[in-house]
Design an enzyme around this catalytic site. Sequence first.
Site, PDB file in Angstrom:
ATOM      1  CD  GLN A  93      82.947  43.178  40.964  1.00  0.00           C
ATOM      2  OE1 GLN A  93      82.861  42.018  40.557  1.00  0.00           O
ATOM      3  NE2 GLN A  93      81.888  43.890  41.306  1.00  0.00           N
ATOM      4  CG  HIS A  99      82.078  49.468  38.858  1.00  0.00           C
ATOM      5  ND1 HIS A  99      81.989  48.616  39.940  1.00  0.00           N
ATOM      6  CD2 HIS A  99      83.361  49.413  38.448  1.00  0.00           C
ATOM      7  CE1 HIS A  99      83.177  48.073  40.165  1.00  0.00           C
ATOM      8  NE2 HIS A  99      84.033  48.529  39.263  1.00  0.00           N
TER       9      HIS A  99
HETATM   10  P1  AMP Z   1      87.003  47.841  39.666  1.00  0.00           P
HETATM   11  O1  AMP Z   1      88.444  47.541  39.899  1.00  0.00           O
HETATM   12  O2  AMP Z   1      86.496  47.410  38.322  1.00  0.00           O
HETATM   13  O3  AMP Z   1      86.125  47.314  40.789  1.00  0.00           O
HETATM   14  O4  AMP Z   1      86.877  49.419  39.647  1.00  0.00           O
HETATM   15  C1  AMP Z   1      86.616  50.192  40.764  1.00  0.00           C
HETATM   16  C2  AMP Z   1      86.913  51.614  40.373  1.00  0.00           C
HETATM   17  O5  AMP Z   1      86.320  52.473  41.318  1.00  0.00           O
HETATM   18  C3  AMP Z   1      88.406  51.956  40.337  1.00  0.00           C
HETATM   19  O6  AMP Z   1      88.762  52.406  39.034  1.00  0.00           O
HETATM   20  C4  AMP Z   1      88.535  53.054  41.386  1.00  0.00           C
HETATM   21  O7  AMP Z   1      89.495  54.048  41.034  1.00  0.00           O
HETATM   22  C5  AMP Z   1      87.121  53.606  41.460  1.00  0.00           C
HETATM   23  N1  AMP Z   1      86.750  54.264  42.698  1.00  0.00           N
HETATM   24  C6  AMP Z   1      86.955  53.810  43.949  1.00  0.00           C
HETATM   25  N2  AMP Z   1      86.455  54.671  44.852  1.00  0.00           N
HETATM   26  C7  AMP Z   1      85.932  55.710  44.149  1.00  0.00           C
HETATM   27  C8  AMP Z   1      85.274  56.927  44.504  1.00  0.00           C
HETATM   28  N3  AMP Z   1      85.039  57.264  45.785  1.00  0.00           N
HETATM   29  N4  AMP Z   1      84.881  57.761  43.512  1.00  0.00           N
HETATM   30  C9  AMP Z   1      85.107  57.435  42.216  1.00  0.00           C
HETATM   31  N5  AMP Z   1      85.699  56.300  41.821  1.00  0.00           N
HETATM   32  C10 AMP Z   1      86.115  55.441  42.767  1.00  0.00           C
END
Ligand code: AMP
Length: 113
Positions: A93, A99
């Site tokens: 995470q 999310h």
């Molecule tokens: P996690 O590793 O499960 O916390 O996933 C976080 C996700 O958020 C990753 O897949 C990122 O690519 C995505 N993410 C980070 N910043 C943004 C943003 N500004 N808009 C859309 N997605 C994002």
Amino acid sequence: MACLFCKIANKEIPAKIAHEDEDLVAFHDINPVAATHVLIIPKRHLVSLADATEADQALLGKMLLTAKRIAEQEGRTAEGFRTVLNTGPNAGQSVFHIHMHVIGGRPMAWPPG
Ligand code: AMP
Ligand code: ZN
């Protein structure tokens, strides 16, 4: 509010919105790992599944049914898709506002890396 996903929910940071209602926002991941990669977040800040309580039961259920809706919208229902909640360090995470990933558009291996 310093949280990135709260800023997206509040429209302080732009995102490509896939769905929005009174409780949730779904938007396309900025760094997609497949042709479809959408994130579903509650508008209310909640750090992770580990912080969820009984009071969040309906919200969590709504996130899952919204994943189904996104998959339908994206035309991924028949071929299949994956829903993922990464919770904490071992799961990778990186954004600490809960999310749900909805990923589709290619075959995926199991177990995940
Ligand atoms: P996690 O590793 O499960 O916390 O996933 C976080 C996700 O958020 C990753 O897949 C990122 O690519 C995505 N993410 C980070 N910043 C943004 C943003 N500004 N808009 C859309 N997605 C994002
Ligand atoms: Zn937040």
